[in-house]
Structure formats: C-alpha cells, structure tokens
Write an enzyme that holds these catalytic residues in place. Structure first.
Site, PDB file in Angstrom:
ATOM      1  N   HIS A  72       6.852  -2.073   7.572  1.00  0.00           N
ATOM      2  CA  HIS A  72       6.181  -2.653   8.224  1.00  0.00           C
ATOM      3  C   HIS A  72       6.768  -3.538   9.632  1.00  0.00           C
ATOM      4  CE1 HIS A  72       2.727  -2.000   6.730  1.00  0.00           C
ATOM      5  NE2 HIS A  72       2.872  -2.810   5.203  1.00  0.00           N
ATOM      6  N   CYS A 106       0.674  -7.337   1.571  1.00  0.00           N
ATOM      7  CA  CYS A 106       2.662  -8.203   1.882  1.00  0.00           C
ATOM      8  C   CYS A 106       2.693  -7.980   3.850  1.00  0.00           C
ATOM      9  CB  CYS A 106       2.553  -6.067   2.061  1.00  0.00           C
ATOM     10  SG  CYS A 106       2.604  -4.905   2.949  1.00  0.00           S
TER      11      CYS A 106
HETATM   12  P1  NAD Z   1      -1.280   2.868  -6.224  1.00  0.00           P
HETATM   13  O1  NAD Z   1      -1.837   3.568  -6.441  1.00  0.00           O
HETATM   14  O2  NAD Z   1       0.199   2.882  -6.169  1.00  0.00           O
HETATM   15  O3  NAD Z   1      -1.180   1.791  -7.280  1.00  0.00           O
HETATM   16  C1  NAD Z   1      -2.662   1.849  -8.282  1.00  0.00           C
HETATM   17  C2  NAD Z   1      -2.432   2.395  -9.555  1.00  0.00           C
HETATM   18  O4  NAD Z   1      -3.849   1.430 -10.038  1.00  0.00           O
HETATM   19  C3  NAD Z   1      -2.613   3.364 -10.085  1.00  0.00           C
HETATM   20  O5  NAD Z   1      -1.378   3.650 -11.481  1.00  0.00           O
HETATM   21  C4  NAD Z   1      -3.603   4.347 -10.137  1.00  0.00           C
HETATM   22  O6  NAD Z   1      -4.179   5.258 -11.548  1.00  0.00           O
HETATM   23  C5  NAD Z   1      -4.831   2.330 -11.294  1.00  0.00           C
HETATM   24  N1  NAD Z   1      -5.882   2.987 -11.267  1.00  0.00           N
HETATM   25  C6  NAD Z   1      -6.683   3.661 -10.583  1.00  0.00           C
HETATM   26  N2  NAD Z   1      -8.147   2.989 -11.016  1.00  0.00           N
HETATM   27  C7  NAD Z   1      -7.975   1.588 -11.902  1.00  0.00           C
HETATM   28  C8  NAD Z   1      -8.646   0.607 -12.303  1.00  0.00           C
HETATM   29  N3  NAD Z   1     -10.409   1.088 -12.636  1.00  0.00           N
HETATM   30  N4  NAD Z   1      -8.432   0.070 -12.924  1.00  0.00           N
HETATM   31  C9  NAD Z   1      -7.073  -0.048 -12.942  1.00  0.00           C
HETATM   32  N5  NAD Z   1      -6.093   0.535 -12.675  1.00  0.00           N
HETATM   33  C10 NAD Z   1      -6.453   1.673 -11.467  1.00  0.00           C
HETATM   34  O7  NAD Z   1      -1.053   1.170  -5.526  1.00  0.00           O
HETATM   35  P2  NAD Z   1      -0.582  -0.357  -5.094  1.00  0.00           P
HETATM   36  O8  NAD Z   1       0.073   0.549  -3.961  1.00  0.00           O
HETATM   37  O9  NAD Z   1       0.452  -0.067  -6.310  1.00  0.00           O
HETATM   38  O10 NAD Z   1      -1.580  -0.844  -4.374  1.00  0.00           O
HETATM   39  C11 NAD Z   1      -2.289  -1.649  -5.439  1.00  0.00           C
HETATM   40  C12 NAD Z   1      -2.980  -3.261  -4.822  1.00  0.00           C
HETATM   41  O11 NAD Z   1      -1.493  -3.498  -4.428  1.00  0.00           O
HETATM   42  C13 NAD Z   1      -3.997  -2.763  -3.462  1.00  0.00           C
HETATM   43  O12 NAD Z   1      -4.936  -3.856  -3.982  1.00  0.00           O
HETATM   44  C14 NAD Z   1      -3.158  -2.640  -2.170  1.00  0.00           C
HETATM   45  O13 NAD Z   1      -2.983  -2.831  -1.624  1.00  0.00           O
HETATM   46  C15 NAD Z   1      -1.962  -3.585  -2.773  1.00  0.00           C
HETATM   47  N6  NAD Z   1      -0.942  -3.504  -2.142  1.00  0.00           N
HETATM   48  C16 NAD Z   1       0.047  -2.243  -1.854  1.00  0.00           C
HETATM   49  C17 NAD Z   1       1.391  -2.675  -1.082  1.00  0.00           C
HETATM   50  C18 NAD Z   1       1.931  -1.311  -0.815  1.00  0.00           C
HETATM   51  O14 NAD Z   1       2.288  -1.587  -0.278  1.00  0.00           O
HETATM   52  N7  NAD Z   1       1.925  -0.236  -2.257  1.00  0.00           N
HETATM   53  C19 NAD Z   1       1.677  -4.026  -0.653  1.00  0.00           C
HETATM   54  C20 NAD Z   1       1.307  -4.856  -0.861  1.00  0.00           C
HETATM   55  C21 NAD Z   1      -0.242  -5.001  -1.714  1.00  0.00           C
END
Ligand code: NAD
Length: 348
Positions: free
Chosen positions: A225, A146
């Site tokens: 942020h 992000c």
């Molecule tokens: P999250 O924890 O909210 O969601 C992750 C999901 O993946 C959950 O449902 C979890 O159960 C599932 N999961 C767990 N192990 C897994 C596996 N081995 N294979 C597939 N799925 C699995 O996380 P998020 O915030 O959605 O983040 C996901 C990605 O996006 C990360 O790389 C994070 O850095 C990136 N990201 C997050 C944000 C944010 O602010 N939340 C912003 C930009 C990018």
C-alpha cells in the site's frame, strides 16, 4: 532466575498466522504450542517443516479425522490446543473473529485479534509505539490493520513531539495479497465509497488525540500500500523538515530512504530491497518513507509512505503478547527485543 515462557496458540495459519508463528518462535520468552488449519491443505506442510504441532480449527471428530488420510498428524481440535495455551493469536479471516472470542473466553485464555476485526468487538486495540502500556495485563486486544499500524508508526512520534495533530490521508491500497487468486480489481481503480474510510479513524482507537480522516482507493497491485499524508501541525510547533526526518530516523520500524539517491522510487523497488537484505518471504516489517517526498510547508506536512501489508503487523503481535502477559512494560524495550530476535533467526 528462569524466565517465564508464554505458551502461544495460533488459530488460523494463513498469511498473517504463519508469519506471527515464526516471529514468536524466534523469541526466548514465548513459544508456539500449536497452530490450526481448517482442513488438510498445503499450509500444513509449512507447519510440519517448522515442527509446530498441528491442530484442527474445529472440534468435530470428522474434521480432525480428515487430516490423517492426507498424511498429517493432527493433534486434536481447537479446544485441546487452547487447554494448553496461555494466549491465542487469532489470525482467522476478517470478521470471523467475533465468533471465536467466546470460545477463548470460555477456555480461559487471553486473546489477540487482527485488524480485520472491529474495535467495538475487542474494546481495546494495539500498536507497539501507540499504546503498549494501556494493554498491559489486559485479557485481550486487537492488533490494528497494516494501514493503521503504518499510520501509527509515523504519526504517534509527531503527536508526542507536537502535542496535537490534524491529518488527512489517502490510502492507495493493494487489490489483493500475492497469494490471493480470487480478489480484484485487476484492471481498474476502485474508490472505497464509504467516506471517510475506516483507516484514519481507526488510528484514533490507538491515540484519540490525533484528529484524522482518510479516503481509500484499491489499485491493481499486490505488493504494497502507499499512503499520501497531509498533516497540520499546531502553531508554534518549532519543527522543520529535517527535524521531522530525525524524529522518524530515531523511531523503530521506520526506514527512510532518498528515492533519487537510491533509485528506490516505487513499491516494486522497495520490495526488491526487502528481498535483497534477505528478509524471509521478502517481508518488510518497517514502514518505508521516501525522504525526498517529505516536506513541511509552514504548519502543513506532506509525505508518502509505503506499507508491506503482509508483514508490518507481525512484530506488533509479539509486543502485544508481552503487554497482555505483563512481561515488559516499556514498549521500546519490547520492540528492540522482538526485532533483534527476528533479525538473528533463520527458522526455515
Ligand atoms: P488468510 O485468509 O491468509 O488466513 C486466514 C486463515 O484462517 C486461513 O488459514 C483460514 O483457513 C483460517 N480460518 C478460516 N476460518 C477460520 C476460523 N473460523 N477460525 C480460525 N481460522 C480460520 O487471512 P490473513 O490475510 O492472514 O488475515 C488474517 C487477519 O489478519 C484478518 O483479520 C486480516 O484482516 C488481518 N490482516 C491481514 C493483512 C494482510 O495483508 N493479509 C494485513 C494485516 C492484517
């Protein structure tokens, strides 16, 4: 002529996964063929309500079987989902993706990872305005974080205009997403002691011509942020504060508002604005720039911008699918198609 409809799997239906699924569902050239959950939990209800076929993140029969007693119709394991997909958007927690990459390659599907993964793992990164064309027809990419997406939105148009840029920025980071209950700090300011932080240099995976460094601190807030940015423009740049604002006004997915005139002077008010305009989940896909916080002094540009961490990367995932699948080579065309479909869609 019938258009190609790309079959998309979402692996990891969490904060980012559920939003990406909705944004894809809004498009007419791609469809969601399934989303995965690791176990039966409340997130499954949203998938059911949306009508997205539910799969288990894993192939072990006992893990798949665990869904039925909880009342969920699990269609199978990840392998079955991938067998029917053209591309998978991996939205698993950061650093989990590396172990999934081989699974995707073995299944013969294209893949997109998120910003929690490292550029060295994917070898290619993506932002819509930064390097769409380099991602055309590639087998996989990483939609950057992000923060990197936010930096790219305002710095890439400046780079295009000026030819070179040298940037220092401080990232004032939210401690956790609103749905996280196990992260902090809750009453402290926590400097990221790895200097420079990864955020600035990550921009260079998109546009290596931008020379950029960053430092970061995490603060006890969950909603956004803020970036404090100082950019040095090349001599003879010919820009003014007004022409820079005009440049950003013309840039998609950047919102510019005057804090003094609107009363939107904090991230709390930015988020209230997003809720007021009816954005699903209260999301703001755009980067928010305070007009009265922008000043060009000689060659030095100062500005602040706010990033809604849960949502600015969402439309970028849609555009990244178009690039990898070779559907649209013009980033501007893809961005406007993506955003129009999301804006006219009432999926819940
Ligand atoms: P999250 O924890 O909210 O969601 C992750 C999901 O993946 C959950 O449902 C979890 O159960 C599932 N999961 C767990 N192990 C897994 C596996 N081995 N294979 C597939 N799925 C699995 O996380 P998020 O915030 O959605 O983040 C996901 C990605 O996006 C990360 O790389 C994070 O850095 C990136 N990201 C997050 C944000 C944010 O602010 N939340 C912003 C930009 C990018």
């Amino acid at each position: 002529m019938s258009i190609m409809v790309v079959k998309v799997a979402i692996n990891g239906y969490g904060t980012i996964g559920k939003r990406v699924a909705d944004a894809i569902d809004a498009q007419d050239d791609m469809e969601i063929i399934g989303v995965t959950k690791t176990r039966p939990s409340f997130g499954c209800d949203l998938a059911v309500r949306k009508g997205f076929p539910l799969y288990c993140t894993f192939d072990e029969p006992e893990r798949i079987a665990a869904f039925a007693p909880a009342g969920y119709d699990c269609k199978g394991g990840l392998s079955e989902l991938l067998a029917a997909a053209d591309i998978v958007v991996d939205c698993s927690p950061g650093k989990v993706g590396a172990q999934n990459k081989q699974i995707y390659e073995d299944a013969g599907v294209k893949w997109i990872f998120q910003g929690g993964e490292k550029h060295v793992m994917t070898g290619l990164s993506y932002t819509s305005s930064g390097n769409h064309s380099e991602n055309m027809n590639q087998s996989g990419t990483r939609v950057v974080s992000c923060n990197t997406t936010g930096l790219s939105r305002t710095l890439v148009p400046l780079l295009r205009k000026c030819g070179s840029l040298s940037v220092e920025c401080t990232m004032i980071r939210r401690a956790a997403d609103p749905g996280d209950s196990n992260k902090g700090p809750i009453n402290a300011i926590k400097p990221v002691l790895k200097v420079p932080s990864h955020h600035g240099p990550d921009v260079m995976t998109i546009r290596p011509e931008i020379s950029i460094n960053s430092m970061a601190v995490a603060v006890p807030t969950t909603i956004m942020h803020v970036h404090a940015i100082v950019a040095t423009l090349p001599q003879g740049h010919g820009m003014t504060t007004e022409s820079i604002l005009d440049l950003w006004h013309a840039q998609p997915r950047v919102v510019i508002m005057n804090g003094a005139e609107t009363g939107i002077t904090t991230t709390a008010e930015v988020m209230e604005f997003a809720r007021d305009i009816g954005r699903k989940w209260g999301d703001l896909h755009e980067i928010f720039v305070w007009e009265d916080g922008v000043k060009l002094d000689g060659d030095t540009l100062y500005y602040f911008q706010a990033i809604h961490q849960e949502s600015d990367v969402i439309p970028e995932n849609v555009d990244a699918i178009r690039a990898l699948m070779g559907l649209e080579s013009d980033w501007n065309v893809s961005v406007s198609k993506t955003d129009k479909a999301i804006a006219t869609y009432n999926g819940l």
